[in-house]
Write a protein that holds these residues in place. Structure first.
Motif, PDB file in Angstrom:
ATOM      1  N   VAL A   1     -72.005  66.791 -27.293  1.00 21.32           N
ATOM      2  CA  VAL A   1     -73.311  66.163 -27.089  1.00 21.32           C
ATOM      3  C   VAL A   1     -73.782  65.543 -28.407  1.00 21.32           C
ATOM      4  O   VAL A   1     -73.721  66.173 -29.462  1.00 21.32           O
ATOM      5  CB  VAL A   1     -74.336  67.192 -26.584  1.00 21.32           C
TER       6      VAL A   1
ATOM      7  N   ARG B   1     -64.594  70.320 -22.076  1.00 21.82           N
ATOM      8  CA  ARG B   1     -63.223  70.840 -22.184  1.00 21.82           C
ATOM      9  C   ARG B   1     -62.296  69.823 -22.817  1.00 21.82           C
ATOM     10  O   ARG B   1     -61.308  70.161 -23.444  1.00 21.82           O
ATOM     11  CB  ARG B   1     -62.679  71.219 -20.802  1.00 21.82           C
TER      12      ARG B   1
ATOM     13  N   TYR C   1     -60.604  78.266 -26.701  1.00 23.66           N
ATOM     14  CA  TYR C   1     -61.741  77.348 -26.710  1.00 23.66           C
ATOM     15  C   TYR C   1     -62.269  77.240 -28.128  1.00 23.66           C
ATOM     16  O   TYR C   1     -62.314  78.223 -28.853  1.00 23.66           O
ATOM     17  CB  TYR C   1     -62.879  77.888 -25.836  1.00 23.66           C
ATOM     18  N   ASP C   2     -62.672  76.043 -28.516  1.00 27.02           N
ATOM     19  CA  ASP C   2     -63.366  75.936 -29.799  1.00 27.02           C
ATOM     20  C   ASP C   2     -64.860  76.136 -29.512  1.00 27.02           C
ATOM     21  O   ASP C   2     -65.259  76.253 -28.353  1.00 27.02           O
ATOM     22  CB  ASP C   2     -63.005  74.618 -30.503  1.00 27.02           C
ATOM     23  N   PRO C   3     -65.714  76.214 -30.558  1.00 21.71           N
ATOM     24  CA  PRO C   3     -67.127  76.542 -30.306  1.00 21.71           C
ATOM     25  C   PRO C   3     -67.851  75.524 -29.428  1.00 21.71           C
ATOM     26  O   PRO C   3     -68.910  75.818 -28.867  1.00 21.71           O
ATOM     27  CB  PRO C   3     -67.754  76.561 -31.706  1.00 21.71           C
ATOM     28  N   PHE C   4     -67.268  74.323 -29.289  1.00 26.73           N
ATOM     29  CA  PHE C   4     -67.899  73.308 -28.457  1.00 26.73           C
ATOM     30  C   PHE C   4     -67.343  73.318 -27.030  1.00 26.73           C
ATOM     31  O   PHE C   4     -67.709  72.494 -26.215  1.00 26.73           O
ATOM     32  CB  PHE C   4     -67.710  71.922 -29.081  1.00 26.73           C
ATOM     33  N   GLY C   5     -66.429  74.228 -26.746  1.00 21.30           N
ATOM     34  CA  GLY C   5     -65.890  74.322 -25.390  1.00 21.30           C
ATOM     35  C   GLY C   5     -64.654  73.477 -25.169  1.00 21.30           C
ATOM     36  O   GLY C   5     -64.205  73.307 -24.043  1.00 21.30           O
TER      37      GLY C   5
ATOM     38  N   SER D   1     -70.082  67.359 -16.956  1.00 21.65           N
ATOM     39  CA  SER D   1     -70.478  68.101 -18.157  1.00 21.65           C
ATOM     40  C   SER D   1     -69.349  69.016 -18.607  1.00 21.65           C
ATOM     41  O   SER D   1     -68.972  69.039 -19.785  1.00 21.65           O
ATOM     42  CB  SER D   1     -71.733  68.924 -17.868  1.00 21.65           C
ATOM     43  N   THR D   2     -68.773  69.750 -17.668  1.00 27.20           N
ATOM     44  CA  THR D   2     -67.695  70.680 -17.992  1.00 27.20           C
ATOM     45  C   THR D   2     -66.448  69.924 -18.428  1.00 27.20           C
ATOM     46  O   THR D   2     -65.805  70.267 -19.414  1.00 27.20           O
ATOM     47  CB  THR D   2     -67.369  71.563 -16.775  1.00 27.20           C
TER      48      THR D   2
ATOM     49  N   GLU E   1     -58.078  81.668 -29.338  1.00 30.49           N
ATOM     50  CA  GLU E   1     -58.962  82.016 -28.216  1.00 30.49           C
ATOM     51  C   GLU E   1     -58.921  81.033 -27.051  1.00 30.49           C
ATOM     52  O   GLU E   1     -59.387  81.329 -25.970  1.00 30.49           O
ATOM     53  CB  GLU E   1     -60.425  82.116 -28.686  1.00 30.49           C
TER      54      GLU E   1
ATOM     55  N   GLU F   1     -76.855  67.124 -35.698  1.00 34.05           N
ATOM     56  CA  GLU F   1     -76.440  68.454 -36.131  1.00 34.05           C
ATOM     57  C   GLU F   1     -75.027  68.780 -35.628  1.00 34.05           C
ATOM     58  O   GLU F   1     -74.195  69.328 -36.357  1.00 34.05           O
ATOM     59  CB  GLU F   1     -77.456  69.480 -35.619  1.00 34.05           C
ATOM     60  N   ASN F   2     -74.750  68.415 -34.372  1.00 34.35           N
ATOM     61  CA  ASN F   2     -73.409  68.641 -33.820  1.00 34.35           C
ATOM     62  C   ASN F   2     -72.361  67.831 -34.575  1.00 34.35           C
ATOM     63  O   ASN F   2     -71.260  68.319 -34.848  1.00 34.35           O
ATOM     64  CB  ASN F   2     -73.378  68.277 -32.337  1.00 34.35           C
TER      65      ASN F   2
END
Lengths: 315, 286
Positions: free
Chosen positions: B140, B135, B44-48, B130-131, B42, B144-145
């Motif tokens: 963050v 990427r 991107y991974d789930p963290f962007g 942030s972006t 895809e 939990e992350n």
């Protein structure tokens, strides 16, 4: 009134749906029609609802709504609240959502309805810079900050959750779906239906969207006997907002944040129904959910890919 | 013995001089292609995180790694397959030590591996940054992350000294400051091996003699270092020592005293790597 299916030996279960006249409500009613005798309750009336579905154009806060429960043996209730795109009076919204939910849930208890599904939203967790990438059901609902329409829905969710604990005799399910997008009139769909979709310059958070078809599937699974609890539901894998806009066939239009806030403030000042500036947080920060519970307990699995989900938004 | 180890590492990658500047594009491209092949399709991974984003970052990182700091690695083979926590000393005013460890895992580790790091919780409030961070694979910093990353089999780099370590002045170099306990609780909760890492060189890259703490507080910055080079790092030679993985067992919710004892073992291992590295070192720059 009776459809052909009622001739089976087992009685077709009766399902009461609030908010049936909305676009999602009609889609859901059509999907559930083969298995349930559906009674709609919606003050907006019967427009475009399939003929064989009875819709009572009553306000759920009125005594008349109770008659529906008194005269029918209701097996399940699906309760939908007006979405944040609500354009009417603030106090009225608060009254409809809070009083309405209270009444509906009290009827469920009083008339021994075995299942009630309250449709909430994952947006209620709030988009925040320090959010976990995927929020679980026990995360606090912080989404009402600075946005009172959403705060009402937070109260509804909390009330429904406490009803779940207080009344074990009713199988209460609270669903918190990710941004519902499709050919719908809700805020996320209307947002993505813009050819040039405004975003905030320099921000591109990961986002989850889900199709009405997938949410309908989750509701069908939640209707199964014995299922109770609070469940996050998400659609296909998350993607950055800009990617989601592109997959809709549209183009992101990045706007400098102070300019966006000023414009929204002016629009609100001019009395135009728009998005409150507090909603911009959803274009800045993550507000995504962990739907492990739904996958394990409901055995929910999204059916539509991200591409299919978003292709239907603009078509 | 240790010198033999170094030769072994350098032989494995053909020595630092073996890759000429003309090969740079191909080395970067090959690394990213290998990484992308293992990620899901895809993009991107789930963290962007987007592996192709490395095209923008890796050329600079590679220049710093190969040319400017001439990074030498020891014991890269100690990094286990699958999830692991990379725990290192933190120094040098700007977190180039993190960048060099991550670059080592990309350019010199076979197969190339992406190192994930945690960023401050206010980073998402910054436009563009942030972006960019998301990427480039940064996440963050919530417990939990971190847990989710490790469950996905990622390599997570943590500097338990945090800003205490990075803002040290010249006379405190190679003296470890107090380690936070969070990484150990995370390792215990997820049963993740810890790789202790000693970074030599970064501690001297920006010599400072004073940390204007009061001014820093006024500016809401973690530190305001004052030194002769301002914030320009010197071309010191980096030597990164990867120690043997350490696996701990126990209750992650144990009281601080018990967790502290385990953390001290990791601190000790890093200190040993640093002392050994310093003994072997002939010169700051060569």
């Amino acid at each position: 009134m009776a459809t052909g299916r009622t001739q089976r030996t087992r009685r077709t279960p009766t399902l009461v749906m609030t908010g049936i006249t909305g676009r999602f409500g009609r889609m859901l009613a059509r999907a559930l029609r083969p298995d349930y005798r559906i009674i709609g309750v919606d003050p907006r009336g019967t427009a475009q609802v399939p003929q064989d579905i009875i819709v009572h154009p009553v306000d759920i806060r009125r005594k008349k709504a109770e008659d529906i429960f008194r005269r029918n043996q209701v097996d399940a209730v699906i309760h939908m609240n007006p979405t944040p795109a609500w354009k009417g009076n603030r106090a009225e919204h608060r009254s409809i959502t809070l009083m309405g939910t209270r009444r509906i849930l009290s009827y469920c208890q009083k008339y021994r309805v075995s299942k009630v599904i309250v449709l909430s939203s994952a947006a209620l967790y709030g988009a925040r810079p320090d959010n976990n990438q995927f929020l679980t059901e026990d995360a606090p609902l912080l989404g009402g900050y600075g946005f009172s329409t959403l705060r009402d829905l937070v109260e509804v969710d909390i009330y429904a959750t406490s009803f779940f604990w207080r009344h074990p005799e009713v199988d209460t399910v609270v669903l918190r779906p990710a941004h519902l997008v499709g050919r719908l009139g809700n805020t996320p769909s209307a947002y993505l239906q813009q050819r040039y979709t405004p975003t905030l310059l320099g921000f591109d958070p990961m986002m989850q969207v889900m199709s009405p078809e997938d949410l309908i599937l989750a509701i069908q699974l939640a209707l199964k006997p014995g299922i109770r609890g609070v469940f996050n539901v998400a659609g296909p894998q998350p993607a950055p907002l800009s990617e989601i806009i592109r997959l809709c066939g549209h183009r992101p239009l990045p706007v400098f944040e102070p300019v966006a806030r000023a414009l929204l403030g002016m629009a609100a000042g001019a009395g135009a129904a728009g998005i409150p500036a507090a909603q911009l947080e959803y274009l800045k920060y993550v507000c995504m959910v962990d739907d492990t519970q739904a996958r394990q307990v409901l055995r929910y699995e999204p059916q539509l890919s991200l591409e299919e989900t978003l292709r239907r938004v603009s078509s | 013995m240790a010198a033999a180890g170094r030769d072994e590492d350098e032989a494995r990658r053909g020595g630092p001089e073996a890759v000429t500047p003309r090969d740079q594009d191909s080395e970067v491209a090959r690394t990213i292609a290998e990484l992308e092949a293992r990620e899901r399709a895809e993009g991107y991974d789930p963290f962007g995180f987007k592996p192709s984003m490395l095209h923008r970052v890796l050329p600079l990182a590679r220049f710093l790694y190969r040319t400017y700091f001439r990074v030498e690695t020891h014991g890269l083979q100690n990094v286990p397959q699958g999830r692991a926590l990379l725990i290192a000393n933190h120094s040098g005013q700007i977190p180039l030590d993190g960048m060099m460890i991550a670059t080592a895992m990309l350019l010199d580790h076979r197969p190339p591996r992406m190192t994930r790091a945690m960023v401050e919780r206010w980073i998402p409030t910054l436009p563009f940054a942030s972006t960019f961070f998301a990427r480039a694979g940064q996440v963050v910093g919530t417990p939990e992350n971190a847990r989710l990353l490790l469950e996905r089999g990622e390599l997570l780099m943590v500097f338990p000294e945090g800003s205490r370590g990075i803002s040290k002045t010249w006379h405190q170099r190679y003296q470890l400051t107090e380690f936070g306990l969070g990484f150990m609780r995370l390792a215990l909760a997820t049963n993740t091996p810890i790789v202790p890492i000693g970074v030599i060189g970064a501690e001297e890259q920006i010599p400072t003699f004073y940390n204007a703490k009061r001014l820093a507080k006024l500016l809401h910055m973690p530190a305001v270092p004052v030194g002769p080079t301002l914030m320009m790092p010197l071309p010191v030679k980096y030597r990164i020592h990867f120690g043997e993985p350490m696996l701990f067992e126990g209750d992650p919710d144990e009281e601080d005293r018990v967790v502290r004892a385990r953390v001290d073992q990791v601190t000790g291992a890093i200190n040993d790597l640093l002392q050994r590295g310093l003994r072997e070192r002939q010169s700051l720059f060569v």
